[in-house]
Write an enzyme that holds these catalytic residues in place. Structure first.
Site, PDB file in Angstrom:
ATOM      1  N   GLY A 205       0.904  -1.349  -0.110  1.00  0.00           N
ATOM      2  CA  GLY A 205      -0.076  -0.027   0.037  1.00  0.00           C
ATOM      3  C   GLY A 205       0.786   1.338   0.000  1.00  0.00           C
ATOM      4  O   GLY A 205       0.641   2.316  -0.817  1.00  0.00           O
ATOM      5  N   THR A 206       1.913   1.370   0.782  1.00  0.00           N
ATOM      6  CA  THR A 206       2.868   2.419   1.018  1.00  0.00           C
ATOM      7  C   THR A 206       3.529   3.061  -0.502  1.00  0.00           C
ATOM      8  O   THR A 206       3.361   3.968  -0.891  1.00  0.00           O
ATOM      9  CB  THR A 206       3.892   2.425   1.882  1.00  0.00           C
ATOM     10  OG1 THR A 206       3.131   1.735   3.189  1.00  0.00           O
ATOM     11  CG2 THR A 206       4.772   3.422   2.159  1.00  0.00           C
TER      12      THR A 206
ATOM     13  N   THR B  46      12.571  -7.515 -10.660  1.00  0.00           N
ATOM     14  CA  THR B  46      12.253  -8.735 -10.946  1.00  0.00           C
ATOM     15  C   THR B  46      11.104  -8.984  -9.999  1.00  0.00           C
ATOM     16  O   THR B  46      11.007  -8.878  -8.789  1.00  0.00           O
ATOM     17  CB  THR B  46      13.440  -9.880 -10.630  1.00  0.00           C
ATOM     18  OG1 THR B  46      14.476  -9.645 -11.397  1.00  0.00           O
ATOM     19  CG2 THR B  46      12.510 -11.488 -10.589  1.00  0.00           C
TER      20      THR B  46
ATOM     21  N   CYS C 236       0.957   2.078  12.913  1.00  0.00           N
ATOM     22  CA  CYS C 236       2.198   2.715  12.863  1.00  0.00           C
ATOM     23  C   CYS C 236       2.158   3.733  13.831  1.00  0.00           C
ATOM     24  O   CYS C 236       3.493   4.308  14.288  1.00  0.00           O
ATOM     25  CB  CYS C 236       2.434   3.568  11.520  1.00  0.00           C
ATOM     26  SG  CYS C 236       1.914   2.417  10.258  1.00  0.00           S
TER      27      CYS C 236
ATOM     28  N   SER D 151      -3.496  -3.483  -0.689  1.00  0.00           N
ATOM     29  CA  SER D 151      -2.317  -3.974  -0.007  1.00  0.00           C
ATOM     30  C   SER D 151      -2.794  -5.639   0.313  1.00  0.00           C
ATOM     31  O   SER D 151      -3.844  -5.617   0.979  1.00  0.00           O
ATOM     32  CB  SER D 151      -1.935  -3.447   1.009  1.00  0.00           C
ATOM     33  OG  SER D 151      -0.887  -4.285   1.651  1.00  0.00           O
TER      34      SER D 151
ATOM     35  N   HIS E  35      -1.711  -7.926   2.322  1.00  0.00           N
ATOM     36  CA  HIS E  35      -1.709  -8.352   3.743  1.00  0.00           C
ATOM     37  C   HIS E  35      -2.981  -7.924   4.505  1.00  0.00           C
ATOM     38  O   HIS E  35      -3.125  -8.356   5.786  1.00  0.00           O
ATOM     39  CB  HIS E  35      -0.652  -8.054   4.462  1.00  0.00           C
ATOM     40  CG  HIS E  35      -0.376  -6.709   4.827  1.00  0.00           C
ATOM     41  ND1 HIS E  35      -0.688  -6.356   6.328  1.00  0.00           N
ATOM     42  CD2 HIS E  35       0.113  -5.538   4.291  1.00  0.00           C
ATOM     43  CE1 HIS E  35      -0.252  -5.055   6.266  1.00  0.00           C
ATOM     44  NE2 HIS E  35       0.138  -4.521   5.442  1.00  0.00           N
TER      45      HIS E  35
ATOM     46  N   GLN F  21      -7.728  -0.629   3.209  1.00  0.00           N
ATOM     47  CA  GLN F  21      -8.486  -0.996   4.157  1.00  0.00           C
ATOM     48  C   GLN F  21      -9.609  -1.641   3.775  1.00  0.00           C
ATOM     49  O   GLN F  21     -10.686  -2.384   4.274  1.00  0.00           O
ATOM     50  CB  GLN F  21      -8.772  -0.015   5.346  1.00  0.00           C
ATOM     51  CG  GLN F  21      -7.728   0.232   6.255  1.00  0.00           C
ATOM     52  CD  GLN F  21      -7.181  -0.883   7.098  1.00  0.00           C
ATOM     53  OE1 GLN F  21      -7.948  -1.915   7.186  1.00  0.00           O
ATOM     54  NE2 GLN F  21      -6.058  -0.802   7.478  1.00  0.00           N
TER      55      GLN F  21
ATOM     56  N   ASN G 131      -8.711   3.561   8.325  1.00  0.00           N
ATOM     57  CA  ASN G 131      -8.232   2.472   9.039  1.00  0.00           C
ATOM     58  C   ASN G 131      -8.522   2.441  10.375  1.00  0.00           C
ATOM     59  O   ASN G 131      -8.418   1.473  11.105  1.00  0.00           O
ATOM     60  CB  ASN G 131      -6.624   2.271   8.826  1.00  0.00           C
ATOM     61  CG  ASN G 131      -5.897   3.718   8.976  1.00  0.00           C
ATOM     62  OD1 ASN G 131      -6.362   4.689   8.389  1.00  0.00           O
ATOM     63  ND2 ASN G 131      -4.876   3.737   9.735  1.00  0.00           N
TER      64      ASN G 131
END
Ligand code: PLP
Length: 402
Positions: free
Chosen positions: A72-73, A238, A327, A200, A202, A180, A152
Protein backbone atom coordinates in the site's frame (compact mmCIF):
# COMPACT_ATOMS: atom_id res chain seq x y z
CA UNK A 1 -6.14 -21.23 25.16
CA UNK A 2 -5.42 -19.73 21.77
CA UNK A 3 -5.05 -15.94 21.63
CA UNK A 4 -7.91 -13.80 20.32
CA UNK A 5 -6.80 -11.68 17.39
CA UNK A 6 -8.87 -8.53 16.89
CA UNK A 7 -6.32 -6.41 15.06
CA UNK A 8 -7.16 -7.29 11.47
CA UNK A 9 -6.81 -3.68 10.27
CA UNK A 10 -3.13 -3.87 11.22
CA UNK A 11 -2.68 -7.13 9.36
CA UNK A 12 -4.43 -10.43 8.82
CA UNK A 13 -3.50 -14.08 9.16
CA UNK A 14 -2.30 -15.63 5.89
CA UNK A 15 -4.98 -17.97 4.57
CA UNK A 16 -3.60 -21.56 4.45
CA UNK A 17 -5.00 -21.92 0.91
CA UNK A 18 -2.97 -18.85 -0.09
CA UNK A 19 0.19 -20.33 1.41
CA UNK A 20 -0.39 -23.61 -0.46
CA UNK A 21 -0.63 -21.67 -3.72
CA UNK A 22 2.56 -19.74 -2.97
CA UNK A 23 4.88 -22.53 -1.82
CA UNK A 24 5.73 -24.05 -5.23
CA UNK A 25 6.86 -20.60 -6.38
CA UNK A 26 9.73 -20.66 -3.88
CA UNK A 27 11.02 -24.06 -4.91
CA UNK A 28 9.64 -25.68 -8.06
CA UNK A 29 8.58 -22.64 -10.09
CA UNK A 30 11.51 -20.39 -9.24
CA UNK A 31 12.11 -18.96 -12.72
CA UNK A 32 12.36 -15.30 -13.64
CA UNK A 33 9.22 -14.23 -15.47
CA UNK A 34 11.35 -12.28 -17.98
CA UNK A 35 13.20 -15.44 -19.12
CA UNK A 36 12.10 -16.98 -22.39
CA UNK A 37 12.61 -20.59 -21.31
CA UNK A 38 10.00 -22.79 -19.69
CA UNK A 39 10.92 -21.81 -16.12
CA UNK A 40 10.22 -18.18 -16.94
CA UNK A 41 7.08 -18.86 -18.94
CA UNK A 42 5.31 -20.77 -16.18
CA UNK A 43 5.97 -17.94 -13.72
CA UNK A 44 4.82 -15.41 -16.33
CA UNK A 45 1.57 -17.34 -16.75
CA UNK A 46 1.01 -17.43 -12.96
CA UNK A 47 1.55 -13.66 -12.72
CA UNK A 48 -0.90 -13.17 -15.58
CA UNK A 49 -3.51 -15.20 -13.70
CA UNK A 50 -2.93 -13.27 -10.47
CA UNK A 51 -3.34 -9.96 -12.29
CA UNK A 52 -6.74 -11.10 -13.48
CA UNK A 53 -7.76 -12.24 -9.99
CA UNK A 54 -6.93 -8.76 -8.63
CA UNK A 55 -8.73 -7.13 -11.56
CA UNK A 56 -11.89 -9.09 -10.76
CA UNK A 57 -11.82 -8.14 -7.05
CA UNK A 58 -11.93 -4.40 -7.81
CA UNK A 59 -14.07 -4.54 -10.94
CA UNK A 60 -11.39 -3.20 -13.30
CA UNK A 61 -12.02 -3.51 -17.02
CA UNK A 62 -8.61 -4.90 -17.99
CA UNK A 63 -5.96 -6.81 -16.12
CA UNK A 64 -3.21 -4.56 -17.48
CA UNK A 65 -4.67 -1.76 -15.40
CA UNK A 66 -3.12 -3.57 -12.40
CA UNK A 67 0.54 -2.90 -11.54
CA UNK A 68 2.09 -5.00 -8.76
CA UNK A 69 4.02 -3.08 -6.09
CA UNK A 70 5.55 -3.83 -2.69
CA UNK A 71 2.33 -2.82 -0.90
CA UNK A 72 0.00 0.00 0.00
CA UNK A 73 2.72 2.48 0.90
CA UNK A 74 4.52 2.16 -2.42
CA UNK A 75 1.25 2.34 -4.35
CA UNK A 76 0.25 5.53 -2.53
CA UNK A 77 3.64 7.17 -3.09
CA UNK A 78 3.71 6.14 -6.74
CA UNK A 79 0.23 7.53 -7.46
CA UNK A 80 0.88 10.99 -6.04
CA UNK A 81 4.38 11.37 -7.45
CA UNK A 82 3.21 10.23 -10.88
CA UNK A 83 0.41 12.80 -10.91
CA UNK A 84 2.81 15.64 -10.08
CA UNK A 85 5.04 14.63 -13.00
CA UNK A 86 2.21 14.16 -15.48
CA UNK A 87 0.02 17.12 -14.65
CA UNK A 88 2.27 19.88 -15.94
CA UNK A 89 1.44 23.33 -14.60
CA UNK A 90 -0.43 21.81 -11.66
CA UNK A 91 1.43 21.75 -8.37
CA UNK A 92 -1.24 21.21 -5.73
CA UNK A 93 -2.55 18.15 -3.91
CA UNK A 94 -5.88 17.85 -2.12
CA UNK A 95 -6.11 15.20 0.58
CA UNK A 96 -7.75 14.59 3.96
CA UNK A 97 -6.59 15.01 7.56
CA UNK A 98 -7.39 11.36 8.31
CA UNK A 99 -5.25 9.65 5.67
CA UNK A 100 -2.68 7.01 6.56
CA UNK A 101 0.93 8.19 7.02
CA UNK A 102 1.65 6.59 3.61
CA UNK A 103 -0.08 9.69 2.20
CA UNK A 104 0.35 12.27 4.97
CA UNK A 105 4.11 11.85 5.45
CA UNK A 106 4.61 12.04 1.70
CA UNK A 107 2.56 15.22 1.20
CA UNK A 108 4.34 16.86 4.15
CA UNK A 109 7.65 16.06 2.49
CA UNK A 110 6.45 17.38 -0.86
CA UNK A 111 5.24 20.57 0.76
CA UNK A 112 8.50 21.19 2.64
CA UNK A 113 11.01 20.10 0.03
CA UNK A 114 9.34 20.29 -3.37
CA UNK A 115 7.25 23.45 -3.06
CA UNK A 116 3.97 21.56 -3.54
CA UNK A 117 0.88 23.23 -2.07
CA UNK A 118 -1.15 20.74 -0.05
CA UNK A 119 -4.77 21.23 0.97
CA UNK A 120 -5.59 18.99 3.92
CA UNK A 121 -9.38 18.74 4.23
CA UNK A 122 -10.93 18.23 7.63
CA UNK A 123 -13.66 15.87 8.82
CA UNK A 124 -16.66 16.16 11.14
CA UNK A 125 -17.25 14.36 14.45
CA UNK A 126 -18.14 11.15 12.62
CA UNK A 127 -15.02 11.31 10.46
CA UNK A 128 -16.92 12.39 7.32
CA UNK A 129 -15.10 14.63 4.86
CA UNK A 130 -16.01 18.32 4.67
CA UNK A 131 -17.21 18.16 1.06
CA UNK A 132 -17.64 21.94 0.72
CA UNK A 133 -14.03 22.52 1.77
CA UNK A 134 -12.93 19.74 -0.61
CA UNK A 135 -14.81 21.31 -3.50
CA UNK A 136 -13.39 24.75 -2.69
CA UNK A 137 -9.81 23.43 -2.54
CA UNK A 138 -9.97 21.88 -6.02
CA UNK A 139 -8.95 24.18 -8.84
CA UNK A 140 -6.88 24.70 -11.99
CA UNK A 141 -3.68 24.05 -10.04
CA UNK A 142 -4.77 20.70 -8.53
CA UNK A 143 -2.68 17.85 -9.89
CA UNK A 144 -4.43 15.15 -7.89
CA UNK A 145 -6.94 14.62 -5.13
CA UNK A 146 -6.25 11.61 -2.92
CA UNK A 147 -8.92 10.51 -0.46
CA UNK A 148 -9.05 7.10 1.18
CA UNK A 149 -11.91 4.70 0.44
CA UNK A 150 -12.27 3.77 4.10
CA UNK A 151 -10.45 4.91 7.20
CA UNK A 152 -8.15 2.44 8.92
CA UNK A 153 -9.00 3.54 12.47
CA UNK A 154 -12.75 4.13 12.41
CA UNK A 155 -13.76 2.32 9.23
CA UNK A 156 -15.65 5.41 8.02
CA UNK A 157 -16.33 5.08 4.27
CA UNK A 158 -15.87 8.09 1.98
CA UNK A 159 -18.11 8.93 -1.00
CA UNK A 160 -15.39 8.11 -3.48
CA UNK A 161 -17.51 8.31 -6.67
CA UNK A 162 -18.67 11.83 -5.82
CA UNK A 163 -15.16 12.91 -4.81
CA UNK A 164 -13.72 11.54 -8.08
CA UNK A 165 -16.37 13.40 -10.09
CA UNK A 166 -15.58 16.69 -8.35
CA UNK A 167 -11.84 16.21 -8.92
CA UNK A 168 -12.43 15.49 -12.60
CA UNK A 169 -14.57 18.61 -12.98
CA UNK A 170 -11.49 20.57 -11.85
CA UNK A 171 -9.29 18.73 -14.37
CA UNK A 172 -7.50 16.88 -11.57
CA UNK A 173 -6.74 13.19 -11.25
CA UNK A 174 -8.34 11.20 -8.44
CA UNK A 175 -6.56 8.55 -6.38
CA UNK A 176 -7.96 6.53 -3.52
CA UNK A 177 -6.10 4.59 -0.84
CA UNK A 178 -8.40 1.58 -0.66
CA UNK A 179 -6.03 -0.52 1.43
CA UNK A 180 -8.62 -1.07 4.18
CA UNK A 181 -11.60 -1.39 1.87
CA UNK A 182 -10.45 -3.91 -0.74
CA UNK A 183 -11.48 -7.43 0.22
CA UNK A 184 -13.82 -6.16 2.97
CA UNK A 185 -16.54 -4.41 0.99
CA UNK A 186 -17.45 -4.59 -2.71
CA UNK A 187 -15.25 -2.28 -4.79
CA UNK A 188 -16.00 -1.25 -8.35
CA UNK A 189 -13.40 1.06 -9.84
CA UNK A 190 -15.44 1.52 -13.01
CA UNK A 191 -18.54 2.70 -11.16
CA UNK A 192 -16.49 4.97 -8.87
CA UNK A 193 -14.49 6.22 -11.87
CA UNK A 194 -11.24 6.59 -9.94
CA UNK A 195 -8.01 7.09 -11.88
CA UNK A 196 -5.78 5.21 -9.45
CA UNK A 197 -6.39 2.94 -6.46
CA UNK A 198 -3.98 1.43 -3.93
CA UNK A 199 -4.47 -2.00 -2.37
CA UNK A 200 -2.41 -4.23 -0.11
CA UNK A 201 -2.50 -8.01 0.10
CA UNK A 202 -1.83 -8.45 3.83
CA UNK A 203 -5.10 -6.73 4.75
CA UNK A 204 -7.14 -9.55 3.20
CA UNK A 205 -5.29 -12.70 4.25
CA UNK A 206 -2.57 -12.53 1.61
CA UNK A 207 1.18 -12.20 2.19
CA UNK A 208 2.94 -9.01 3.33
CA UNK A 209 5.16 -6.91 1.09
CA UNK A 210 2.96 -7.17 -1.98
CA UNK A 211 0.19 -4.93 -3.25
CA UNK A 212 -1.02 -3.25 -6.37
CA UNK A 213 -1.77 0.08 -7.93
CA UNK A 214 -4.76 0.20 -10.29
CA UNK A 215 -4.20 2.72 -13.07
CA UNK A 216 -7.22 3.34 -15.28
CA UNK A 217 -6.53 2.72 -18.96
CA UNK A 218 -5.69 5.98 -20.70
CA UNK A 219 -4.46 7.74 -17.55
CA UNK A 220 -0.92 8.95 -18.12
CA UNK A 221 1.56 7.44 -15.70
CA UNK A 222 5.11 8.14 -14.59
CA UNK A 223 6.99 5.25 -12.99
CA UNK A 224 8.59 5.59 -9.57
CA UNK A 225 10.95 2.61 -9.54
CA UNK A 226 13.23 2.69 -12.59
CA UNK A 227 15.19 -0.14 -14.11
CA UNK A 228 14.03 -3.10 -16.19
CA UNK A 229 10.90 -3.34 -18.27
CA UNK A 230 8.80 -5.37 -15.82
CA UNK A 231 5.13 -4.51 -15.39
CA UNK A 232 5.13 -2.97 -18.89
CA UNK A 233 7.77 -0.48 -17.79
CA UNK A 234 5.63 0.80 -14.91
CA UNK A 235 7.45 -0.86 -11.99
CA UNK A 236 10.97 -2.15 -12.47
CA UNK A 237 12.51 -5.09 -10.63
CA UNK A 238 12.19 -8.88 -10.87
CA UNK A 239 8.65 -9.74 -9.86
CA UNK A 240 7.96 -11.10 -6.38
CA UNK A 241 6.30 -14.14 -7.94
CA UNK A 242 5.34 -16.01 -4.72
CA UNK A 243 3.89 -12.77 -3.33
CA UNK A 244 2.00 -11.98 -6.52
CA UNK A 245 0.57 -15.51 -6.71
CA UNK A 246 -0.45 -15.21 -3.05
CA UNK A 247 -2.09 -11.83 -3.62
CA UNK A 248 -3.99 -13.28 -6.59
CA UNK A 249 -5.29 -16.23 -4.57
CA UNK A 250 -6.20 -13.99 -1.62
CA UNK A 251 -8.11 -11.73 -4.04
CA UNK A 252 -10.01 -14.71 -5.48
CA UNK A 253 -10.97 -15.93 -2.00
CA UNK A 254 -11.96 -12.43 -0.83
CA UNK A 255 -14.23 -12.01 -3.84
CA UNK A 256 -15.89 -15.36 -3.12
CA UNK A 257 -16.47 -14.33 0.50
CA UNK A 258 -17.96 -10.99 -0.54
CA UNK A 259 -20.26 -12.67 -3.07
CA UNK A 260 -21.28 -15.26 -0.48
CA UNK A 261 -22.35 -12.67 2.10
CA UNK A 262 -19.21 -12.99 4.25
CA UNK A 263 -19.29 -9.27 4.86
CA UNK A 264 -22.65 -9.58 6.66
CA UNK A 265 -21.41 -12.27 9.03
CA UNK A 266 -18.48 -10.08 10.07
CA UNK A 267 -20.86 -7.16 10.54
CA UNK A 268 -23.11 -9.24 12.81
CA UNK A 269 -20.26 -10.27 15.07
CA UNK A 270 -18.91 -6.69 15.22
CA UNK A 271 -22.38 -5.30 16.01
CA UNK A 272 -23.00 -7.90 18.69
CA UNK A 273 -19.66 -6.96 20.24
CA UNK A 274 -20.50 -3.24 20.29
CA UNK A 275 -23.98 -3.66 21.72
CA UNK A 276 -22.70 -5.94 24.49
CA UNK A 277 -19.70 -3.70 25.26
CA UNK A 278 -21.67 -0.48 25.49
CA UNK A 279 -24.31 -2.29 27.53
CA UNK A 280 -21.70 -3.27 30.11
CA UNK A 281 -19.37 -0.26 30.18
CA UNK A 282 -20.52 3.29 30.94
CA UNK A 283 -19.12 6.42 29.33
CA UNK A 284 -18.02 4.76 26.15
CA UNK A 285 -18.97 5.52 22.55
CA UNK A 286 -18.29 4.23 19.08
CA UNK A 287 -16.13 6.59 17.02
CA UNK A 288 -16.80 6.98 13.31
CA UNK A 289 -19.80 6.99 11.03
CA UNK A 290 -21.91 4.21 12.50
CA UNK A 291 -24.21 4.01 9.48
CA UNK A 292 -21.47 4.00 6.89
CA UNK A 293 -18.31 2.19 7.85
CA UNK A 294 -16.40 -1.02 7.23
CA UNK A 295 -18.29 -4.04 8.62
CA UNK A 296 -15.24 -5.32 10.51
CA UNK A 297 -14.12 -2.20 12.38
CA UNK A 298 -15.12 -1.02 15.83
CA UNK A 299 -13.34 1.94 17.37
CA UNK A 300 -14.56 2.43 20.92
CA UNK A 301 -13.60 5.43 23.00
CA UNK A 302 -13.53 4.63 26.72
CA UNK A 303 -13.66 8.00 28.44
CA UNK A 304 -11.25 8.58 31.36
CA UNK A 305 -9.15 5.51 30.50
CA UNK A 306 -5.69 5.27 29.03
CA UNK A 307 -5.81 3.13 25.89
CA UNK A 308 -2.27 1.83 26.31
CA UNK A 309 -3.18 0.38 29.72
CA UNK A 310 -6.26 -1.31 28.26
CA UNK A 311 -4.17 -2.77 25.45
CA UNK A 312 -1.53 -4.12 27.81
CA UNK A 313 -4.15 -5.72 30.05
CA UNK A 314 -5.94 -7.21 27.04
CA UNK A 315 -2.62 -8.56 25.85
CA UNK A 316 -2.03 -10.21 29.22
CA UNK A 317 -5.45 -11.87 28.78
CA UNK A 318 -4.40 -13.13 25.33
CA UNK A 319 -6.45 -10.59 23.37
CA UNK A 320 -4.86 -8.45 20.62
CA UNK A 321 -6.36 -5.08 19.67
CA UNK A 322 -4.91 -1.68 18.80
CA UNK A 323 -4.97 1.89 20.00
CA UNK A 324 -5.12 3.37 16.52
CA UNK A 325 -3.12 2.91 13.39
CA UNK A 326 -0.44 0.25 13.66
CA UNK A 327 2.18 2.82 12.75
CA UNK A 328 1.31 4.88 15.81
CA UNK A 329 1.71 1.96 18.21
CA UNK A 330 4.13 2.73 21.02
CA UNK A 331 3.50 6.47 20.81
CA UNK A 332 1.44 8.09 23.53
CA UNK A 333 0.00 10.79 21.29
CA UNK A 334 -3.67 10.22 20.57
CA UNK A 335 -4.54 9.24 17.04
CA UNK A 336 -4.49 12.01 14.43
CA UNK A 337 -7.76 10.62 13.09
CA UNK A 338 -9.64 11.06 16.37
CA UNK A 339 -8.04 14.47 16.91
CA UNK A 340 -9.21 15.53 13.42
CA UNK A 341 -12.69 14.41 14.52
CA UNK A 342 -12.27 16.76 17.51
CA UNK A 343 -12.52 13.98 20.08
CA UNK A 344 -11.10 15.65 23.24
CA UNK A 345 -7.47 14.75 23.97
CA UNK A 346 -8.10 12.70 27.11
CA UNK A 347 -10.96 10.77 25.50
CA UNK A 348 -8.96 10.08 22.34
CA UNK A 349 -6.27 8.51 24.52
CA UNK A 350 -8.87 5.96 25.59
CA UNK A 351 -9.73 4.77 22.08
CA UNK A 352 -9.34 1.10 21.22
CA UNK A 353 -9.74 -0.30 17.73
CA UNK A 354 -11.12 -3.81 17.52
CA UNK A 355 -10.97 -5.12 13.96
CA UNK A 356 -12.65 -8.39 13.07
CA UNK A 357 -12.31 -10.83 10.17
CA UNK A 358 -14.21 -13.81 8.78
CA UNK A 359 -11.99 -15.90 11.05
CA UNK A 360 -13.42 -14.23 14.20
CA UNK A 361 -15.70 -16.50 16.23
CA UNK A 362 -18.46 -16.19 18.83
CA UNK A 363 -16.06 -17.79 21.28
CA UNK A 364 -13.56 -14.95 20.66
CA UNK A 365 -16.33 -12.50 21.37
CA UNK A 366 -17.30 -14.20 24.61
CA UNK A 367 -13.71 -14.12 25.84
CA UNK A 368 -13.31 -10.41 25.16
CA UNK A 369 -16.63 -9.53 26.75
CA UNK A 370 -15.73 -11.51 29.86
CA UNK A 371 -12.54 -9.50 30.37
CA UNK A 372 -13.12 -6.00 28.99
CA UNK A 373 -15.31 -4.36 31.69
CA UNK A 374 -12.84 -5.08 34.51
CA UNK A 375 -9.89 -4.02 32.35
CA UNK A 376 -11.50 -0.68 31.48
CA UNK A 377 -12.33 -0.14 35.14
CA UNK A 378 -8.72 -0.77 36.10
CA UNK A 379 -7.42 1.58 33.36
CA UNK A 380 -9.80 4.29 34.58
CA UNK A 381 -8.60 3.96 38.15
CA UNK A 382 -5.00 4.21 36.95
CA UNK A 383 -5.47 7.21 34.65
CA UNK A 384 -6.83 9.85 37.00
CA UNK A 385 -8.40 11.56 33.95
CA UNK A 386 -11.47 13.72 34.47
CA UNK A 387 -14.62 12.88 32.55
CA UNK A 388 -14.94 14.46 29.10
CA UNK A 389 -18.31 13.03 28.09
CA UNK A 390 -20.00 16.37 28.79
CA UNK A 391 -17.46 18.16 26.60
CA UNK A 392 -18.04 15.57 23.90
CA UNK A 393 -21.81 15.90 24.00
CA UNK A 394 -21.37 19.65 23.56
CA UNK A 395 -19.18 19.07 20.51
CA UNK A 396 -21.90 16.78 19.08
CA UNK A 397 -19.67 13.74 19.51
CA UNK A 398 -20.91 10.39 20.61
CA UNK A 399 -24.34 11.27 19.28
CA UNK A 400 -24.51 8.03 17.37
CA UNK A 401 -23.79 5.88 20.40
CA UNK A 402 -25.39 2.48 20.06
N1 PLP B 1 -2.99 2.85 3.73
C1 PLP B 1 -3.79 2.45 4.72
C2 PLP B 1 -5.15 3.06 4.87
C3 PLP B 1 -3.36 1.48 5.62
O1 PLP B 1 -4.15 1.10 6.63
C4 PLP B 1 -2.06 0.92 5.45
C5 PLP B 1 -1.52 -0.09 6.41
O2 PLP B 1 -1.79 -0.04 7.60
C6 PLP B 1 -1.27 1.37 4.39
C7 PLP B 1 -1.77 2.32 3.54
C8 PLP B 1 0.10 0.82 4.14
O3 PLP B 1 0.03 -0.42 3.47
P1 PLP B 1 1.30 -1.40 3.46
O4 PLP B 1 1.42 -1.93 4.85
O5 PLP B 1 0.94 -2.48 2.48
O6 PLP B 1 2.46 -0.61 3.00
Amino acid sequence: MHPVYLDNNATTRLDPAVLAEMLPFFTQHFGNASSIHGFGKEVGAAIHRARDQVRALIGAAQSHEIVFTSGGTESDNTALLSALEIQTGRNEIVTSAVEHPAILALVQHLQRHRGVTVHVIGVDGKGRLDIDAYRAALGPKTAIASIMWANNETGTIFPVAELARLAHEAGALFHTDAVQAVGRIPIDVKAADVDMLSLSSHKFHGPKGIGALYIKKGVAFHQLVRGGKQERGRRAGTENAPGIVGLGKAAELALKRLQGGGCERVRQIRDAFEIATLGRIDDAFVAGDIENRLPNTSNIVFDRAEGEVILLELDKAGIAASSGSACAAGSTEPSHVLRAMKVPYAAALGAIRFSFAHTSTDEDLGRVLAKLPAIVEKAREASGFAATMGEMAQAGLGAGVR
